[in-house]
Write a protein that holds these residues in place. Sequence first.
Motif, mmCIF file in Angstrom:
data_model
loop_
_atom_site.group_PDB
_atom_site.id
_atom_site.type_symbol
_atom_site.label_atom_id
_atom_site.label_comp_id
_atom_site.label_asym_id
_atom_site.label_seq_id
_atom_site.Cartn_x
_atom_site.Cartn_y
_atom_site.Cartn_z
ATOM 1 N N TRP A 89 -6.971 1.008 9.356
ATOM 2 C CA TRP A 89 -7.947 1.182 10.873
ATOM 3 C C TRP A 89 -9.345 1.200 10.510
ATOM 4 O O TRP A 89 -10.051 0.556 11.154
ATOM 5 C CB TRP A 89 -7.297 2.469 11.186
ATOM 6 N N GLU A 90 -9.814 2.096 9.549
ATOM 7 C CA GLU A 90 -10.965 1.928 8.918
ATOM 8 C C GLU A 90 -11.610 0.639 8.572
ATOM 9 O O GLU A 90 -12.736 0.322 9.330
ATOM 10 C CB GLU A 90 -11.399 2.905 7.981
ATOM 11 N N ARG A 91 -11.093 -0.065 7.888
ATOM 12 C CA ARG A 91 -11.543 -1.461 7.406
ATOM 13 C C ARG A 91 -11.245 -2.440 8.357
ATOM 14 O O ARG A 91 -11.785 -3.546 8.429
ATOM 15 C CB ARG A 91 -10.843 -1.517 6.019
ATOM 16 N N THR A 94 -5.751 -6.093 7.059
ATOM 17 C CA THR A 94 -4.373 -5.858 6.422
ATOM 18 C C THR A 94 -4.356 -5.240 5.201
ATOM 19 O O THR A 94 -5.000 -5.790 4.217
ATOM 20 C CB THR A 94 -3.349 -7.065 6.907
ATOM 21 N N LEU A 95 -3.657 -4.298 4.911
ATOM 22 C CA LEU A 95 -3.415 -3.620 3.451
ATOM 23 C C LEU A 95 -2.054 -3.781 2.777
ATOM 24 O O LEU A 95 -1.145 -3.661 3.573
ATOM 25 C CB LEU A 95 -4.015 -2.192 3.419
ATOM 26 N N ILE A 96 -1.943 -4.455 1.827
ATOM 27 C CA ILE A 96 -0.761 -4.651 0.887
ATOM 28 C C ILE A 96 -0.817 -3.685 0.024
ATOM 29 O O ILE A 96 -1.920 -3.704 -1.061
ATOM 30 C CB ILE A 96 -0.268 -6.061 0.544
ATOM 31 N N VAL A 97 0.142 -2.764 -0.230
ATOM 32 C CA VAL A 97 -0.005 -1.553 -1.426
ATOM 33 C C VAL A 97 1.219 -1.983 -2.000
ATOM 34 O O VAL A 97 2.127 -1.303 -1.614
ATOM 35 C CB VAL A 97 -0.012 -0.389 -0.786
ATOM 36 N N PRO A 98 1.161 -2.442 -3.407
ATOM 37 C CA PRO A 98 2.597 -2.728 -4.109
ATOM 38 C C PRO A 98 3.203 -1.455 -4.639
ATOM 39 O O PRO A 98 4.420 -1.447 -4.934
ATOM 40 C CB PRO A 98 1.813 -3.824 -5.406
ATOM 41 N N LEU A 112 10.633 8.608 -0.845
ATOM 42 C CA LEU A 112 11.374 7.364 -0.931
ATOM 43 C C LEU A 112 10.766 6.010 -0.789
ATOM 44 O O LEU A 112 11.177 5.021 -1.022
ATOM 45 C CB LEU A 112 12.754 7.496 -0.192
ATOM 46 N N SER A 113 9.485 6.215 -0.002
ATOM 47 C CA SER A 113 8.379 5.331 0.085
ATOM 48 C C SER A 113 7.846 4.693 -1.305
ATOM 49 O O SER A 113 7.168 5.568 -1.719
ATOM 50 C CB SER A 113 7.594 5.609 1.112
ATOM 51 N N ARG A 114 8.035 3.313 -1.497
ATOM 52 C CA ARG A 114 7.242 2.931 -2.901
ATOM 53 C C ARG A 114 6.441 1.866 -2.606
ATOM 54 O O ARG A 114 5.299 1.796 -3.570
ATOM 55 C CB ARG A 114 8.453 2.311 -3.746
ATOM 56 N N SER A 115 6.472 0.998 -1.470
ATOM 57 C CA SER A 115 5.227 0.208 -1.411
ATOM 58 C C SER A 115 5.243 -0.025 0.224
ATOM 59 O O SER A 115 6.093 0.410 1.030
ATOM 60 C CB SER A 115 5.542 -1.463 -1.961
ATOM 61 N N GLU A 116 4.049 -0.455 0.663
ATOM 62 C CA GLU A 116 3.577 -0.293 2.104
ATOM 63 C C GLU A 116 2.756 -1.626 2.507
ATOM 64 O O GLU A 116 1.888 -2.069 1.574
ATOM 65 C CB GLU A 116 2.832 0.876 2.258
ATOM 66 N N ILE A 117 2.781 -2.045 3.639
ATOM 67 C CA ILE A 117 1.874 -3.040 4.305
ATOM 68 C C ILE A 117 1.482 -2.415 5.902
ATOM 69 O O ILE A 117 2.385 -1.931 6.197
ATOM 70 C CB ILE A 117 2.547 -4.341 4.480
ATOM 71 N N VAL A 118 0.346 -2.449 5.861
ATOM 72 C CA VAL A 118 -0.200 -1.844 7.146
ATOM 73 C C VAL A 118 -1.328 -2.989 7.823
ATOM 74 O O VAL A 118 -2.191 -3.616 7.075
ATOM 75 C CB VAL A 118 -0.984 -0.589 6.997
ATOM 76 N N GLY A 129 -4.570 0.556 17.214
ATOM 77 C CA GLY A 129 -3.415 0.870 16.502
ATOM 78 C C GLY A 129 -2.949 0.046 15.053
ATOM 79 O O GLY A 129 -3.882 -0.838 14.711
ATOM 80 N N VAL A 130 -1.910 0.147 14.515
ATOM 81 C CA VAL A 130 -1.611 -0.410 13.312
ATOM 82 C C VAL A 130 -0.006 -0.436 13.143
ATOM 83 O O VAL A 130 0.742 0.390 13.965
ATOM 84 C CB VAL A 130 -2.121 0.484 11.844
ATOM 85 N N LEU A 131 0.716 -1.474 12.590
ATOM 86 C CA LEU A 131 1.784 -1.595 12.180
ATOM 87 C C LEU A 131 2.018 -1.158 11.023
ATOM 88 O O LEU A 131 1.217 -1.747 10.087
ATOM 89 C CB LEU A 131 2.420 -3.059 12.573
ATOM 90 N N ASP A 132 2.949 -0.230 10.675
ATOM 91 C CA ASP A 132 2.986 0.370 9.311
ATOM 92 C C ASP A 132 4.528 0.065 8.713
ATOM 93 O O ASP A 132 5.577 0.354 9.577
ATOM 94 C CB ASP A 132 2.672 1.804 9.253
ATOM 95 N N VAL A 133 4.552 -0.534 7.711
ATOM 96 C CA VAL A 133 5.876 -0.875 6.969
ATOM 97 C C VAL A 133 6.100 -0.385 5.793
ATOM 98 O O VAL A 133 5.036 -0.735 4.929
ATOM 99 C CB VAL A 133 6.332 -2.385 7.240
ATOM 100 N N ASP A 134 7.020 0.481 5.285
ATOM 101 C CA ASP A 134 7.242 1.016 4.133
ATOM 102 C C ASP A 134 8.561 0.309 3.443
ATOM 103 O O ASP A 134 9.749 0.301 4.389
ATOM 104 C CB ASP A 134 7.427 2.479 4.233
ATOM 105 N N SER A 135 8.711 0.251 2.168
ATOM 106 C CA SER A 135 9.803 -0.196 1.577
ATOM 107 C C SER A 135 10.028 0.750 0.426
ATOM 108 O O SER A 135 9.252 1.507 -0.162
ATOM 109 C CB SER A 135 9.630 -1.555 0.876
ATOM 110 N N SER A 136 11.478 0.939 0.120
ATOM 111 C CA SER A 136 11.832 1.905 -1.133
ATOM 112 C C SER A 136 11.696 1.050 -2.306
ATOM 113 O O SER A 136 12.081 1.712 -3.353
ATOM 114 C CB SER A 136 13.431 2.306 -0.580
#
Length: 159
Positions: A89-91, A94-98, A112-118, A129-136
């Motif tokens: 949001w601040e930046r 899109t942020l991709i976090v491995p 249980l969340s291990r990686s994320e993209i926002v 707003g943001v779309l937040d997606v988390d993966s295990s």
Amino acid sequence: MAEDLKIITSANKADQYQSLIPQIEGLLNGENDLVANMANVCAALKEQFKWFWVGFYLVKSNELVLGPFQGPVACTRIAKGRGVCGAAWERAETLIVPDVEEFPGHIACSSLSRSEIVIPVLNDGEVIGVLDVDSSELNEFDETDAKYLQHIISLIEFQ
């Protein structure tokens, strides 16, 4: 063998998005309720990719507030600049976090969340707003996800 399956999944990611987009367009066509549309997009993405968590946060009173989502209980409010969502949001990018454990200030709604993209949701150049997606799984997201998720967000009329 499991690694081969992951490689096949990665190679087919764009195909999965391309087959999903017409379905999402069908869900959104003729429906003008924002909450309903965000909810259906979350459900469609979670069903297609089996991610751990998919949801929207909307900017309200200078913080991100939980919107429609699919997955376990989530953090309700996030300050600007805090965690992956607040940083995206601040930046306004899109942020991709491995590996979320390596992201400074990561908010652990679930261990249980291990990686994320926002992906930020923009309206007239402003993040609303943001779309937040988390993966295990670690390293789940890449530029293919960023490209298609940005496109899917653009299909929703945020007004």
